[in-house]
Design a protein around this motif. Structure first.
Motif, PDB file in Angstrom:
ATOM      1  N   MET B 461       0.841  -1.208   0.000  1.00 43.96           N
ATOM      2  CA  MET B 461       0.000   0.000   0.000  1.00 43.96           C
ATOM      3  C   MET B 461       0.870   1.250   0.000  1.00 43.96           C
ATOM      4  N   GLY B 462       2.018   1.165   0.650  1.00 42.96           N
ATOM      5  CA  GLY B 462       2.946   2.305   0.656  1.00 42.96           C
ATOM      6  C   GLY B 462       3.409   2.680  -0.737  1.00 42.96           C
ATOM      7  N   MET B 463       3.303   1.750  -1.686  1.00 49.84           N
ATOM      8  CA  MET B 463       3.707   2.058  -3.064  1.00 49.84           C
ATOM      9  C   MET B 463       2.513   2.263  -3.998  1.00 49.84           C
ATOM     10  N   LEU B 464       1.291   2.052  -3.502  1.00 44.92           N
ATOM     11  CA  LEU B 464       0.118   2.129  -4.385  1.00 44.92           C
ATOM     12  C   LEU B 464      -0.884   3.196  -3.962  1.00 44.92           C
ATOM     13  N   ASP B 465      -0.728   3.709  -2.756  1.00 41.37           N
ATOM     14  CA  ASP B 465      -1.686   4.647  -2.182  1.00 41.37           C
ATOM     15  C   ASP B 465      -1.111   6.058  -2.209  1.00 41.37           C
ATOM     16  N   LEU B 466      -1.935   7.036  -2.603  1.00 39.14           N
ATOM     17  CA  LEU B 466      -1.475   8.426  -2.667  1.00 39.14           C
ATOM     18  C   LEU B 466      -2.152   9.290  -1.609  1.00 39.14           C
ATOM     19  N   ASN B 468      -1.643   9.757   1.638  1.00 40.86           N
ATOM     20  CA  ASN B 468      -0.938  10.167   2.853  1.00 40.86           C
ATOM     21  C   ASN B 468       0.356  10.849   2.509  1.00 40.86           C
ATOM     22  N   PRO B 469       0.437  12.189   2.449  1.00 46.26           N
ATOM     23  CA  PRO B 469      -0.677  13.113   2.675  1.00 46.26           C
ATOM     24  C   PRO B 469      -1.556  13.240   1.421  1.00 46.26           C
ATOM     25  N   THR B 470      -2.731  13.783   1.633  1.00 47.81           N
ATOM     26  CA  THR B 470      -3.650  14.019   0.529  1.00 47.81           C
ATOM     27  C   THR B 470      -3.134  15.156  -0.356  1.00 47.81           C
ATOM     28  N   LEU B 471      -3.136  14.912  -1.640  1.00 43.34           N
ATOM     29  CA  LEU B 471      -2.775  15.980  -2.582  1.00 43.34           C
ATOM     30  C   LEU B 471      -3.932  16.964  -2.677  1.00 43.34           C
ATOM     31  N   ASP B 472      -3.622  18.248  -2.594  1.00 41.90           N
ATOM     32  CA  ASP B 472      -4.652  19.283  -2.724  1.00 41.90           C
ATOM     33  C   ASP B 472      -4.484  19.942  -4.093  1.00 41.90           C
TER      34      ASP B 472
END
Lengths: 513, 513
Positions: B461-466, B468-472
């Protein structure tokens, strides 16, 4: 065991335990293997030039290579510019590039590209594994290549079926050759130059810029009145209190030729004889006088410290104190100037700070003002491919174990190349303070343009000016989860810098200059 | 006249009058020549993948190549991924890459790299000029190569001294070969397939997807009950009212094989027989049945419309009305779904809109819902190298003369690759509405990961999830001078889209999905 698992086990056996990544479909079995096998820290970058730049920064501080995980030829291509910088820094990097399955390549699917061809221009070592059984052995050789002194870029291309097929075996770490020491005959000949010749410059590069090697170089130089300089662009230099106050060969051709004009004998210690970044009409491209004699004590892949120690012994050079850099500067006040900013950074940086310097034109005077700062390391853009600073700072923070403050002195035009690195800083809660030097133009190019002859008209300014619209770095940083503030005076820089150094988190200061 | 001036004159004589640029020191004489010689519109991109992606989008709409101006090997390297996409789109591009002076190259200065080597993997044509006198002639051949149907990537490397030396001469435009038409024997044989065989699919690609060619293809198909499909990734397709409601071969392997399972005869019109983007264990890599017979009416470099007309005549196929796509959809309401978003875009896009589609996984169902939209053009990511959408939208807006609204349907992970394009949109005041599909993960890879077998653990998940933090994205767009707003419902999207279409300026909608 499948090939992907053998890769992860092999990297861990060879002490590669950080992986900077931006994977794609062809890397999913590697991602799955990294998920199952504990021990590898995986750090995501939102574009591959962030990934490769982080690997460069990591090596410069950790002294050992990280892996990268990249997606096919185009993913590698996105990271080539910072691999070019890593190659020029002589950083060790192990690139793992997933690619089309061996039997699918023939179909020329949309993402198929000449992955090996693109890798070659930025790599010392390139190999494509052709079966799962081969992956472990190939990975061990890749790490061996990356660890070969002072460090090399090794690229291992892994077709997807070599990752998912069974029958793979992890490989043990391979021995890394010990760097050689300058030959005694060479040492004797260099000692004679130092003793008998006038106007001798010792030029330091690579490992000669670190800790004890600097002290030995100063001892050898001072025995008979030689001078010391470093190359113009350096991967890592020990600086501040306790280090030699080393200046660089200047970047501009005229200044470099002026600074070198007196030199009759140039002694190279892990350095190359200086050349211009670019040629200019009617100007000399080699940045040393025509009649200057060049003497090589040690090549970049040799042991600089041991070679300098041998030279000191051959000379019988007495111990000598480092020159006193004077008292630590105080923070400057008022409108931002290069010198004032450098003094402010010197006044406030914590002991053991790491400076990641992509300040380009604004930063040319920073060295002189920071000699009396606390002990620190200074990392520079080495290959001239802009967009190095933010990823370098990010990787350096990880390479230093997250325990040392990184201060990234960052030109704005170059910063825009790889601003996505800020997101990784926020995600990994890294102690990085970025100072964006916002002159809102490609200042170095405006200078070059004026050298060409004229003042820029509207078309030229359209390609050299960044002020329309104005980039708002506070919003850009906030948009990626990094706290930020704008400064227009050095007092504000000092406050923000001090405040940011007290937090285990990234911070960005947009300094309007 | 110096070499740089001869380059600019030659490009203008060959009707290349737009230059996307990110120059450096070695290009200063070109910048100066562009400043002195009127006629070339220069557009700055803040990183080279923006520059090359804009050139791709420009060609797709203008139908003629633009030039790019790039700095040395690493500058070219930064733009390779979107050149790869341009090559797959068969877009014509003339890359001008400044490089080390011919006599300085030997010194291996920091920015020296294998520029030609890197160019080759993304170019149909590569040449390095070796003297100012040669620049004009070489540039004319470069444009000829770029204009050769349907379009090619031509890369001309110009050492700095070829720019500043005198004695150069501009060259006249060279003739461009006329695309050939399918051979009458081929036409006759394809006509027999259509008349005599069952389960015939006509697959359209390239120029066959445009205007009149579509109508001719439908006429040929409907004469004997053949079906029509397009390739999975297409450079430009005429769509909406008046066009054939053409579906694509699906992207996922299982869906593609299912959609093609009935096909016994595949007739290719400027298309390639479909293959998977990637291989998967135990799955077929060719996306058509094993016993399917392949018939080529016309190759990608041939004249699709004339070949289809010959086929229609050979068949004596009667004129036939286009299928009725039904009434224009109404804007959808409530939580965002792919279908609802597509209907909302169909409801609100102005006549003649251009869709720049890098929607990746979220956008797979967009086609069906937009058949009844007003007439528009749809541009896709062609080479699978993500980071195409924003530069493509920017270049397409310029290629269409700034007169047509561009709607960029943009996945967030891919958008972060080349977000700097937003700044160029603001600088050039381009009519581009970007809809960022903010799922805050690499959704396509999560799907691929689950195919590999398991649910992702924390490392994966550390390589597939964006998240954290949320992009604004609102802040990111504002930071580059582009107005922006967030939407969480389709009503909000509708309001913002309508509002943005009324302004000659860029706008970004962050759609949280």
């Amino acid at each position: 065991m499948n090939g992907a698992e053998s890769l992860v086990h092999t990297l861990l056996k060879s002490d590669v335990d950080v992986c900077f990544a931006n994977p794609g479909t062809s890397e999913m079995h590697f991602v799955a293997a990294l998920d199952r096998i504990p021990g590898m820290r995986c750090v995501l970058g939102l574009q591959e030039n962030i990934v490769t730049g982080m690997a460069d920064g990591y090596f410069r501080m950790a002294g050992k290579p990280a892996a990268t995980l990249l997606h096919c030829g185009p993913g590698l291509a996105n990271g080539l510019a910072n691999l070019h910088n890593a190659r020029r820094a002589r950083s060790g990097v192990v690139n793992v590039v997933g690619d089309q399955a061996t039997y699918h390549r023939q179909h020329d699917a949309p993402l198929t590209a000449d992955t090996e061809g693109w890798a070659r221009g930025a790599s010392h070592w390139v190999r494509t594994s052709m079966s799962a059984a081969q992956v472990g052995a190939d990975a061990a050789v890749a790490v061996q290549a990356a660890r070969t002194a002072p460090g090399q870029v090794a690229t291992l291309v892994l077709p997807a079926d070599t990752a998912w097929n069974e029958g793979a075996v992890p490989a043990e770490a391979l021995p890394v050759p010990t760097p050689s020491v300058a030959d005694p005959l060479v040492v004797r000949s260099i000692a004679r130059v130092l003793r008998e010749k006038k106007n001798v410059l010792i030029l330091l590069g690579g490992a000669a810029l670190r800790g004890e090697a600097q002290a030995l170089a100063w001892r050898a130089a001072s025995a008979h009145g030689a001078k010391l300089l470093s190359e113009v662009s350096n991967a890592r230099m020990t600086r501040g209190q306790g280090a030699y106050p080393l200046e660089r060969v200047p970047y501009p051709t005229d200044a470099a030729l002026q600074a070198m004009s007196w030199v009759e004998h140039l002694v190279l210690v892990n350095a190359r004889a200086p050349v211009g970044f670019f040629a200019y009409p009617e100007k000399r491209g080699l940045h040393y006088p025509e009649n200057c004699e060049i003497h090589v004590l040690s090549r970049f892949e040799q042991d600089a410290e041991a070679s300098l120690r041998a030279l000191v012994e051959e000379l019988g050079a007495p111990a000598v104190a480092m020159p006193d850099p004077g008292p630590r500067p105080e923070a400057a006040r008022g409108a931002p100037t290069p010198e004032g900013l450098a003094r402010t950074v010197a006044a406030l940086m914590p002991e053991g700070a790491i400076i990641a310097d992509e300040s380009v034109s604004f930063g040319r005077g920073f060295f002189k003002e920071t000699f009396a700062a606390p002990a620190h390391d200074w990392l520079q853009l080495t290959g001239g491919a802009i967009g190095c600073g933010m990823p370098l700072a990010t990787g350096a923070a990880i390479g230093a174990g997250g325990k040392r403050r990184v201060i990234n002195l960052q030109a704005d035009g170059s910063g825009m190349y790889t601003l996505q690195a800020l997101w990784t800083q926020a995600r990994e809660k890294l102690p990085v303070t970025t100072i964006v030097l916002a002159n809102r133009k490609y200042q170095i190019l405006l200078g070059e343009y004026q050298n060409v002859g004229a003042n820029p008209g509207p078309t030229a300014m359209g390609m050299l000016d960044l002020g329309n619209p104005t980039l708002d770095w506070v919003k850009l940083a906030n948009g990626m989860g990094v706290e930020a503030a704008q400064a227009t005076s050095l007092e504000q820089v000092a406050d923000l810098l001090a405040q940011s150094c007290a937090q285990q988190a990234p911070f960005l200061i947009e300094l309007v200059i």
